[in-house]
Write a protein that holds these residues in place. Structure first.
Motif, mmCIF file in Angstrom:
data_model
loop_
_atom_site.group_PDB
_atom_site.id
_atom_site.type_symbol
_atom_site.label_atom_id
_atom_site.label_comp_id
_atom_site.label_asym_id
_atom_site.label_seq_id
_atom_site.Cartn_x
_atom_site.Cartn_y
_atom_site.Cartn_z
ATOM 1 N N ASN A 69 0.825 -1.206 0.000
ATOM 2 C CA ASN A 69 0.000 0.000 0.000
ATOM 3 C C ASN A 69 0.858 1.255 0.000
ATOM 4 O OD1 ASN A 69 -2.578 -1.158 -0.111
ATOM 5 N ND2 ASN A 69 -2.522 -1.604 2.060
ATOM 6 N N THR A 119 -4.463 -4.892 -1.029
ATOM 7 C CA THR A 119 -3.874 -3.690 -1.599
ATOM 8 C C THR A 119 -4.978 -2.771 -2.090
ATOM 9 O OG1 THR A 119 -2.076 -5.107 -2.332
ATOM 10 C CG2 THR A 119 -2.100 -2.888 -3.180
ATOM 11 N N GLN A 120 -4.809 -1.476 -1.830
ATOM 12 C CA GLN A 120 -5.830 -0.518 -2.245
ATOM 13 C C GLN A 120 -5.196 0.787 -2.684
ATOM 14 O OE1 GLN A 120 -8.237 -0.387 1.236
ATOM 15 N NE2 GLN A 120 -6.948 1.077 2.281
#
Length: 67
Positions: free
Chosen positions: A2, A35-36
């Protein structure tokens, strides 16, 4: 991961560019990553993907392309 995405998005915005969220994906190799993007949109998690004409899978293998 991230932190990397955050850095890429921040630097891209500074240069008037952005990631194409429809084309971005992750291949999780060891564990389960969440994950973003900065706006909390999650990246698609796929077992394999095509990169520069070669299919890469979660074992980092390109064996299907060699057959």
């Amino acid at each position: 991961m991230n932190a990397l995405i955050k850095g890429i998005e921040t630097e891209s915005a500074y240069r008037s560019m952005r990631l194409n969220k429809d084309k971005c994906l992750t291949i999780t190799m060891n564990g389960d990553a969440h994950t973003q993007f900065l706006d909390a949109t999650k990246l698609k998690n796929e077992p394999d993907a095509k990169y520069l004409g070669i299919t890469i899978d979660e074992r980092a293998s390109n064996t299907p392309d060699l057959n």
